[in-house]
Structure formats: C-alpha cells, structure tokens
Design an enzyme around this catalytic site. Structure first.
Site, PDB file in Angstrom:
ATOM      1  N   HIS A  39       0.789  -1.079  -0.033  1.00  0.00           N
ATOM      2  CA  HIS A  39       0.131  -0.115   0.012  1.00  0.00           C
ATOM      3  C   HIS A  39       0.814   1.352   0.126  1.00  0.00           C
ATOM      4  O   HIS A  39       2.186   1.181   0.244  1.00  0.00           O
ATOM      5  CB  HIS A  39      -0.943  -0.032   1.221  1.00  0.00           C
ATOM      6  CG  HIS A  39      -0.513  -0.049   2.612  1.00  0.00           C
ATOM      7  ND1 HIS A  39       0.306  -1.005   3.258  1.00  0.00           N
ATOM      8  CD2 HIS A  39      -0.560   1.174   3.352  1.00  0.00           C
ATOM      9  CE1 HIS A  39       0.881  -0.416   4.286  1.00  0.00           C
ATOM     10  NE2 HIS A  39       0.169   0.836   4.560  1.00  0.00           N
ATOM     11  N   HIS A  66       1.494   3.988   1.820  1.00  0.00           N
ATOM     12  CA  HIS A  66       1.926   4.604   2.858  1.00  0.00           C
ATOM     13  C   HIS A  66       3.691   4.645   2.811  1.00  0.00           C
ATOM     14  O   HIS A  66       4.232   3.884   2.517  1.00  0.00           O
ATOM     15  CB  HIS A  66       1.520   4.186   4.387  1.00  0.00           C
ATOM     16  CG  HIS A  66      -0.016   4.195   4.820  1.00  0.00           C
ATOM     17  ND1 HIS A  66      -0.513   3.357   5.706  1.00  0.00           N
ATOM     18  CD2 HIS A  66      -0.723   5.282   4.257  1.00  0.00           C
ATOM     19  CE1 HIS A  66      -1.814   4.166   5.747  1.00  0.00           C
ATOM     20  NE2 HIS A  66      -1.881   5.059   4.810  1.00  0.00           N
ATOM     21  N   ASP A 104       5.942   4.723   4.974  1.00  0.00           N
ATOM     22  CA  ASP A 104       6.848   3.878   5.763  1.00  0.00           C
ATOM     23  C   ASP A 104       6.978   2.401   5.038  1.00  0.00           C
ATOM     24  O   ASP A 104       7.546   1.529   5.340  1.00  0.00           O
ATOM     25  CB  ASP A 104       6.747   3.858   6.984  1.00  0.00           C
ATOM     26  CG  ASP A 104       5.094   3.367   7.356  1.00  0.00           C
ATOM     27  OD1 ASP A 104       4.321   3.482   6.496  1.00  0.00           O
ATOM     28  OD2 ASP A 104       4.991   2.271   8.051  1.00  0.00           O
ATOM     29  N   HIS A 105       6.442   2.228   3.855  1.00  0.00           N
ATOM     30  CA  HIS A 105       6.317   1.031   2.984  1.00  0.00           C
ATOM     31  C   HIS A 105       6.761   1.177   1.578  1.00  0.00           C
ATOM     32  O   HIS A 105       7.278   0.175   0.858  1.00  0.00           O
ATOM     33  CB  HIS A 105       5.026   0.357   2.843  1.00  0.00           C
ATOM     34  CG  HIS A 105       4.179   0.039   4.057  1.00  0.00           C
ATOM     35  ND1 HIS A 105       4.037  -1.300   4.826  1.00  0.00           N
ATOM     36  CD2 HIS A 105       3.629   0.897   5.243  1.00  0.00           C
ATOM     37  CE1 HIS A 105       3.610  -1.270   5.868  1.00  0.00           C
ATOM     38  NE2 HIS A 105       3.246   0.035   6.163  1.00  0.00           N
ATOM     39  N   HIS A 119      -7.160  -1.027   5.583  1.00  0.00           N
ATOM     40  CA  HIS A 119      -6.241   0.240   6.321  1.00  0.00           C
ATOM     41  C   HIS A 119      -6.154   1.056   5.240  1.00  0.00           C
ATOM     42  O   HIS A 119      -6.232   2.383   5.549  1.00  0.00           O
ATOM     43  CB  HIS A 119      -5.087  -0.776   6.382  1.00  0.00           C
ATOM     44  CG  HIS A 119      -3.729   0.176   6.617  1.00  0.00           C
ATOM     45  ND1 HIS A 119      -3.795   0.629   8.100  1.00  0.00           N
ATOM     46  CD2 HIS A 119      -2.785   0.543   6.076  1.00  0.00           C
ATOM     47  CE1 HIS A 119      -2.702   1.543   8.413  1.00  0.00           C
ATOM     48  NE2 HIS A 119      -1.904   1.385   7.187  1.00  0.00           N
ATOM     49  N   ASP A 138      -0.214  -3.970   6.291  1.00  0.00           N
ATOM     50  CA  ASP A 138      -0.796  -3.241   7.579  1.00  0.00           C
ATOM     51  C   ASP A 138      -2.378  -4.002   7.613  1.00  0.00           C
ATOM     52  O   ASP A 138      -3.197  -3.118   8.139  1.00  0.00           O
ATOM     53  CB  ASP A 138      -0.732  -1.997   7.444  1.00  0.00           C
ATOM     54  CG  ASP A 138       0.736  -1.473   7.705  1.00  0.00           C
ATOM     55  OD1 ASP A 138       1.750  -2.021   8.100  1.00  0.00           O
ATOM     56  OD2 ASP A 138       0.789   0.088   7.714  1.00  0.00           O
ATOM     57  N   HIS A 182       4.482  -4.709  10.692  1.00  0.00           N
ATOM     58  CA  HIS A 182       5.061  -4.007  12.020  1.00  0.00           C
ATOM     59  C   HIS A 182       5.234  -4.860  13.469  1.00  0.00           C
ATOM     60  O   HIS A 182       4.433  -5.869  13.291  1.00  0.00           O
ATOM     61  CB  HIS A 182       3.937  -2.834  12.605  1.00  0.00           C
ATOM     62  CG  HIS A 182       4.115  -1.449  11.464  1.00  0.00           C
ATOM     63  ND1 HIS A 182       4.713  -0.507  11.750  1.00  0.00           N
ATOM     64  CD2 HIS A 182       3.343  -1.495  10.349  1.00  0.00           C
ATOM     65  CE1 HIS A 182       4.488   0.118  10.651  1.00  0.00           C
ATOM     66  NE2 HIS A 182       3.553  -0.189   9.850  1.00  0.00           N
TER      67      HIS A 182
HETATM   68 ZN   LIG Z   1       0.102   1.607   6.372  1.00  0.00          ZN
END
Ligand SMILES: [Zn+2]
Length: 244
Positions: free
Chosen positions: A57, A59, A61-62, A115, A134, A172
């Site tokens: 996805h 985001h 941090d990915h 998410h 996530d 995570h």
């Molecule tokens: Zn995420």
C-alpha cells in the site's frame, strides 16, 4: 510445500522490511522497503540481488525506499493499481487475481481493503506464506484510515480462511500492544493470556514476534474472532483509544 527464505529487516521504530528469496533460483525480492538504505544493507549482507520490489500500500513507511533500491539494483516495482499514483517508481500495477513470481515461487494478489482502500496482500500458497502489509497483525489489525469496518472485516476473514499453517508476514512489531489490548477485551481466553505471557518474554529478550500463523490468529486475535463487522468495528474503535 515449496521452500522459501524470508528475512526480517527492522526499520524505523517498529517496521519490518521483508526479503523473500527462492532458494532454487536465488532470485530475491523486497517487500515494502520503507527505508532504502536498510533494504540495500540487508541484501548486501546476504549477497542477495533483488530483482523486484512488492508494495502492499502507499504509506511512506512502506514505499519510501522504492526509488533508492531501484536505482541501486535495477529491480522492477510492483504495486497496487488503485494506489500506483501515490507510489514512487512503479513499473507494474496489479489487482485482484494477478500473479507474481519470485524465481519458482508463485504468488497471487489479493485486494484486502480497510487500512487503505487499495491495500493488497501477496499470497504464496505453495510456499505457505503471505505478506499482508498493515492488514493483519499478530493479535491485531491495521487502523481503518480509508476503509470501512465491513471492508476490513471481510479482508481479515478472507485471510483467516487460508490454511492454518500459513506463515503471516506483517509489516509492524505491534504484537505486545496488541496482546495487551486482546487480554483487556477477552481476559477469560487462555489462548490470549498465554500468548501475552509469551510475547512479553520474547520482547523482553529483544526477539521478533513474527511471522505469526493463520492458526494462531484464529485462536488469539480478537479482530479475527469478531462475530461480524459491527462487533469488529466496536473492537477497532476501542483499540484506537486504548492506552495500555
Ligand atoms: Zn500503513
């Protein structure tokens, strides 16, 4: 069952970047390289060359390391079609039912909204592994930033229907916080309270708590165990405001 090598690279405060390698061909891939330097160091340390990146996805941090890893390795980047406009350096967009290959390892793309709306999982059935980003966490699930409780509940139920031994690679290290919340809402369930004890010991020893398995999540994940979307939605809202 087909063998696959999977390695966790801790990134930021609680992310895991996953490396996947087919031992037969030596082909490797990076799943969700939020930090390019961490991904490249992890590959180099093992002498692995990544031919592909898979994003679950949009985001940051990915996907934040996409461009750096691509520049260094020349790999191709596969990302969810519905979110490709928000993801750097994408080469191939995929949607429900598309297939991906890492050497001889064959995976399928599942759309698992909740998410984010375009969130996908990569399910390698023969290898018995799934990269779920996530969506599903050990004893928990992702926050509903974009989707509805109905969407996320359906996504979790679908993942939970995979074979019990399927290893689940979430993005995570949230297990301790999730285990405390699970114990708070289901204190009578020994599968949950026993797992909290194990997770506390693992985290105190600095150990990673992933991968989890589908069987473990069916047994001790309150969000998977919720009886319907409304119950799931109440649990998710309670977790959002829970302070352990
Ligand atoms: Zn995420």
């Amino acid at each position: 069952m087909r063998a696959a090598e999977v390695v966790a690279l801790p990134a930021f405060s609680d992310n895991y970047i996953w490396l996947l390698r087919d031992p037969e061909t030596g082909e490797a891939a990076v799943i969700d390289p939020g930090d390019g330097a961490v991904a490249l160091a992890g590959l180099k340390a093992r002498g692995w060359q990544a031919k592909q990146i898979f994003n679950t996805h949009w985001h940051p941090d990915h996907v934040g390391g996409n461009a750096e890893v691509k520049a260094a390795t020349g790999c191709t980047i596969t990302a969810p079609a519905a979110e490709a406009a928000r993801i750097p350096a994408v080469d191939r967009t995929v949607a429900e039912g598309d297939r991906v290959q890492v050497g001889a390892l064959d995976g399928e793309v599942w759309e698992v909204p909740g998410h984010t709306l375009g969130h996908i999982a990569y399910v390698f059935r023969e290898a018995g592994i799934a990269f779920v980003g996530d969506t599903l966490f050990a004893m928990g699930c992702g926050r509903l930033f974009e989707g509805t409780p109905e969407q996320m509940y359906a996504s979790l139920q679908r993942l939970a229907a995979l074979p019990g031994e399927t290893r689940v690679y979430a993005a995570h290290e949230y297990t301790l916080s999730n285990a405390r919340f699970a114990t708070h809402v289901m204190p009578e369930m020994t599968a949950i309270t026993d797992r909290l004890t194990r997770v506390e010991a693992d985290r105190a020893a600095g150990k990673i708590t992933l991968p989890t398995t589908i069987a473990e999540e069916r047994d001790s994940n309150p969000f998977v165990r919720a009886g319907n979307a409304a119950e799931f939605g109440r649990l998710r809202a309670a977790k959002d405001s829970y302070r352990s």
